[in-house]
Design an enzyme around this catalytic site. Structure first.
Site, PDB file in Angstrom:
ATOM      1  N   VAL A 285       0.843  -1.205   0.000  1.00  0.00           N
ATOM      2  CA  VAL A 285       0.000   0.000   0.000  1.00  0.00           C
ATOM      3  C   VAL A 285       0.873   1.248   0.000  1.00  0.00           C
ATOM      4  O   VAL A 285       0.591   2.230  -0.704  1.00  0.00           O
ATOM      5  CB  VAL A 285      -0.942  -0.006   1.214  1.00  0.00           C
ATOM      6  N   TYR A 286       1.945   1.214   0.774  1.00  0.00           N
ATOM      7  CA  TYR A 286       2.877   2.355   0.849  1.00  0.00           C
ATOM      8  C   TYR A 286       3.499   2.646  -0.520  1.00  0.00           C
ATOM      9  O   TYR A 286       3.477   3.794  -0.993  1.00  0.00           O
ATOM     10  CB  TYR A 286       3.954   2.048   1.876  1.00  0.00           C
TER      11      TYR A 286
END
Length: 218
Positions: free
Chosen positions: A128-129
């Site tokens: 996600v990062y």
């Protein structure tokens, strides 16, 4: 020259503030916690209170009025969950770019990360990062009113900087000290010919000023 740094209390940002203030620039750092203000003042920067996760584009544009350059160095930080990777690493970065364009700031530096990719799959926090950082980078590239440069450091360390780096479009994996990241950012701010470049950064054998001049000339 006035420079505003988002994420003003971050470990890269504080180093950059010291470098820029020592060079005679007027520096401001955006923070959420007023207790961090003393650290910014010690680094030679003016603390500006603003929560980029909840602020409007208009409010942030007002903060950026009169700035010659801005740096996005904010991040949700280690230990944060997927939700804040989206609201900070993507959302706040997108907001900051839109606000800078609205305030007619010309120069914009984005502190991204190696491996950023808006098309990356996966549901783990690190996935996600990297996806959030990639989406923020892609959005910045659409801001036609900004002279942007995206810097993607490798694995960050707190080792003392040595001023020797590898700075290329594809530098390969490796570590780099936060000292040297800050030094490269300071040089990029003074090298507008690097606008429009996405650059990877790791430790290497080329002095920082030479490495920046080399990519500016390519």
């Amino acid at each position: 020259m006035r420079i505003v740094i988002a994420g003003g209390h971050g470990r890269i940002a504080l180093r950059l503030e010291r470098l820029l203030s020592a060079r005679g620039y007027e520096v401001a750092g955006i923070i959420r916690d007023p207790e961090q203000g003393a650290d910014l003042r010690e680094a030679g920067a003016e603390p500006v209170l603003c929560d980029l996760e909840s602020a409007s584009v208009e409010h942030v544009a007002g903060i950026l009025q009169g700035a010659d350059a801005v740096v996005f160095a904010a991040g949700a930080g280690p230990g944060s969950g997927a939700a804040r990777k989206d609201t900070v690493d993507r959302g706040a970065a997108v907001l900051f770019a839109d606000a800078a364009e609205r305030a007619r700031v010309r120069r914009f530096l984005m502190v991204s990360t190696m491996g950023s990719d808006a098309r990356r799959g996966g549901d783990e926090v690190f996935d996600v990062y990297l996806r959030a950082k990639g989406e923020a980078d892609d959005h910045l590239r659409t801001r036609l009113g900004l002279e942007w440069t995206i810097l993607r450091p490798g694995t960050l360390t707190d080792d003392e900087g040595v001023g020797l780096v590898r700075l290329e479009a594809h530098a390969g994996r490796g570590p780099v000290s936060r000292d040297d990241v800050a030094a490269v950012l300071a040089e990029l701010l003074e090298t507008p010919a690097t606008a429009g470049l996405t650059l990877e950064l790791v430790e290497g054998s080329t002095p920082v000023s030479v490495a920046v001049k080399d990519v500016a000339g390519n």
